[in-house]
Design a protein around this motif. Sequence first.
Motif, short mmCIF file in Angstrom:
data_model
loop_
_atom_site.label_atom_id
_atom_site.label_comp_id
_atom_site.label_asym_id
_atom_site.label_seq_id
_atom_site.Cartn_x
_atom_site.Cartn_y
_atom_site.Cartn_z
N GLY A 159 18.83 4.43 24.64
CA GLY A 159 19.73 5.57 24.84
C GLY A 159 19.57 6.60 23.74
N LEU A 160 19.54 6.15 22.49
CA LEU A 160 19.36 7.08 21.37
C LEU A 160 18.02 7.80 21.46
N HIS A 161 16.97 7.08 21.83
CA HIS A 161 15.64 7.68 21.91
C HIS A 161 15.59 8.74 23.02
N GLU A 162 16.12 8.42 24.17
CA GLU A 162 16.07 9.38 25.29
C GLU A 162 16.95 10.60 25.00
N ILE A 163 18.07 10.38 24.33
CA ILE A 163 18.91 11.51 23.91
C ILE A 163 18.12 12.41 22.96
N ALA A 164 17.37 11.82 22.04
CA ALA A 164 16.60 12.62 21.07
C ALA A 164 15.63 13.55 21.79
N HIS A 165 14.98 13.06 22.83
CA HIS A 165 14.07 13.93 23.60
C HIS A 165 14.84 15.09 24.21
N TRP A 166 16.03 14.82 24.74
CA TRP A 166 16.84 15.86 25.34
C TRP A 166 17.28 16.89 24.29
N LEU A 167 17.62 16.41 23.11
CA LEU A 167 18.07 17.31 22.05
C LEU A 167 16.97 18.26 21.60
N PHE B 211 2.89 5.80 10.61
CA PHE B 211 3.69 6.54 11.58
C PHE B 211 5.14 6.66 11.10
N LYS B 212 5.69 5.58 10.57
CA LYS B 212 7.07 5.62 10.06
C LYS B 212 7.20 6.62 8.92
N ALA B 213 6.18 6.71 8.07
CA ALA B 213 6.21 7.68 6.97
C ALA B 213 6.24 9.11 7.51
N LEU B 214 5.50 9.36 8.60
CA LEU B 214 5.51 10.69 9.22
C LEU B 214 6.86 10.99 9.85
N VAL B 215 7.45 10.00 10.49
CA VAL B 215 8.77 10.17 11.10
C VAL B 215 9.81 10.44 10.02
N LYS B 216 9.74 9.69 8.93
CA LYS B 216 10.69 9.88 7.83
C LYS B 216 10.53 11.28 7.22
N ALA B 217 9.30 11.73 7.02
CA ALA B 217 9.08 13.07 6.46
C ALA B 217 9.70 14.13 7.36
N GLN B 218 9.56 13.96 8.67
CA GLN B 218 10.15 14.92 9.61
C GLN B 218 11.68 14.84 9.54
N ALA B 219 12.23 13.65 9.46
CA ALA B 219 13.68 13.51 9.37
C ALA B 219 14.21 14.20 8.11
N LEU B 220 13.50 14.06 7.02
CA LEU B 220 13.91 14.71 5.77
C LEU B 220 13.82 16.23 5.88
N ARG B 221 12.82 16.73 6.63
CA ARG B 221 12.76 18.19 6.87
C ARG B 221 13.98 18.64 7.67
N ALA C 128 16.96 18.79 5.38
CA ALA C 128 16.87 19.94 4.47
C ALA C 128 17.07 21.27 5.19
N GLN C 129 16.50 21.41 6.40
CA GLN C 129 16.52 22.69 7.11
C GLN C 129 17.65 22.80 8.13
N GLY C 130 18.21 21.68 8.50
CA GLY C 130 19.30 21.67 9.47
C GLY C 130 18.80 21.28 10.86
N PHE C 131 19.66 20.61 11.58
CA PHE C 131 19.39 20.21 12.96
C PHE C 131 19.88 21.31 13.90
N ASN C 132 19.37 21.33 15.12
CA ASN C 132 19.85 22.33 16.07
C ASN C 132 21.31 22.04 16.43
N ARG D 299 23.00 21.39 19.25
CA ARG D 299 23.33 20.23 20.08
C ARG D 299 23.23 18.94 19.27
N THR D 300 22.18 18.85 18.43
CA THR D 300 22.01 17.65 17.61
C THR D 300 23.17 17.51 16.63
N GLN D 301 23.55 18.60 15.99
CA GLN D 301 24.68 18.56 15.05
C GLN D 301 25.96 18.13 15.75
N THR D 302 26.19 18.65 16.94
CA THR D 302 27.39 18.31 17.70
C THR D 302 27.44 16.81 17.96
#
Length: 175
Positions: free
Chosen positions: A55-63, A132-142, A145-149, A151-154
Amino acid sequence: MSFCYSDLITVFNHCFAQSHNTRLVRGEDEPIYLPADPHCDYHRIVFAHGYFASGLHEIAHWLIAGEARRLQEDYGYWYCPDGRDSAQQHEFETVEVKPQAIEWALSLCCGFHFNVSCDNLNGTVEPDRHQFKALVKAQALRYVAQGFNTRTQTLMQALQQHYGQGPLTAASFEE
């Protein structure tokens, strides 16, 4: 803490059923995104077998998907199933970095353990999960730092409130 998929459905639908005519739906088989059609007047994010992580993964694609993409089945994206070769796996991981970074953030908002998914059990190559996890973590940290859109923030705020979790920081992604 117990993680019941019905709670995830309730929180998501409370946030987006009216504003975006979109509902999270427990599926029996493979996950899929289905836009509204003549048989159903709302968009559906269908996740696999009631699995909370699905559920969380499919929501992430939608976000991540923009408005035009949300009018297409599975957002109009290519998907190469399990059994990928090295080039296909690299392309898969390139596309999956952003949704899995958001999935990780959503997991933290629930207090739920995140597992990166290379999704290639029958492939010709063994994926490098640590890289791959290191790349995912780097993106999460971005994103942190930069803010989520919006819908994601909501959704993050609603999940944090529902599960009693505090705000995300870079330190939240340390294991």
